[in-house]
Design an enzyme around this catalytic site. Structure first.
Site, PDB file in Angstrom:
ATOM      1  N   CYS A  81       0.753  -1.424   0.069  1.00  0.00           N
ATOM      2  CA  CYS A  81       0.196   0.125  -0.038  1.00  0.00           C
ATOM      3  C   CYS A  81       0.887   1.270  -0.124  1.00  0.00           C
ATOM      4  O   CYS A  81       0.178   2.311   0.068  1.00  0.00           O
ATOM      5  CB  CYS A  81      -0.929   0.017   1.288  1.00  0.00           C
ATOM      6  SG  CYS A  81      -0.298   0.079   2.767  1.00  0.00           S
TER       7      CYS A  81
ATOM      8  N   CYS B 253      13.569   0.338  12.173  1.00  0.00           N
ATOM      9  CA  CYS B 253      12.990   1.073  13.191  1.00  0.00           C
ATOM     10  C   CYS B 253      11.746   1.576  12.720  1.00  0.00           C
ATOM     11  O   CYS B 253      11.305   2.483  11.745  1.00  0.00           O
ATOM     12  CB  CYS B 253      13.975   2.331  13.575  1.00  0.00           C
ATOM     13  SG  CYS B 253      13.446   3.440  15.088  1.00  0.00           S
TER      14      CYS B 253
END
Length: 136
Positions: free
Chosen positions: A103, A123
């Site tokens: 997406c 992260c």
């Protein structure tokens, strides 16, 4: 999170309807949540982390570790085909942005200061993720 099989929202209005305000800010506006604010930071039970936008499998607790940075961190994706990267030229210099390949939602950044065996630290914003515990 969009239910799997429903398809990915096509318009920004559909994204706003499908996501919380915090998820929208991170996934669609490349925002960052406050460090140490994610409920997913301390998840240690076995399971899978999916994209909160489209449900794609991104990371697993098998690759999760405590980086001490305040965001969920992983040393590799669970499914590398579902994770994309691109250069991020911003105020903090050039970094490598991590995106959901399905997406194109912003997930976070990857750095080269992680543990073996990859040396990488993905992260990732907890607001970009949904956690599915393994069923026994």
């Amino acid at each position: 999170m969009v239910n799997q099989g429903e398809g990915v929202p096509a318009t920004e209005a559909e994204w706003r309807d499908a996501l919380t305000d915090d998820q929208y800010h991170v996934l669609r506006e490349a925002g960052t949540e406050r460090p140490f604010s994610s409920a997913l930071l301390d998840v240690d039970e076995e399971g899978t982390f999916r994209c909160a936008g489209c449900g794609a499998v991104l990371f697993s607790t098998d690759e999760k570790y405590d980086s001490g940075t305040g965001w969920p961190s992983f040393w590799k994706p669970a499914d590398e085909e579902n994770v994309a990267t691109k250069p991020d030229h911003g105020l903090l210099g050039t970094r490598t942005e991590v995106l959901c390949a399905t997406c194109e939602g912003h997930l976070g950044h990857v750095f080269e200061d992680g543990p073996d065996p990859t040396g990488l630290r993905y992260c990732i914003n907890g607001d970009a993720l949904a956690f599915d515990p393994d069923e026994e």
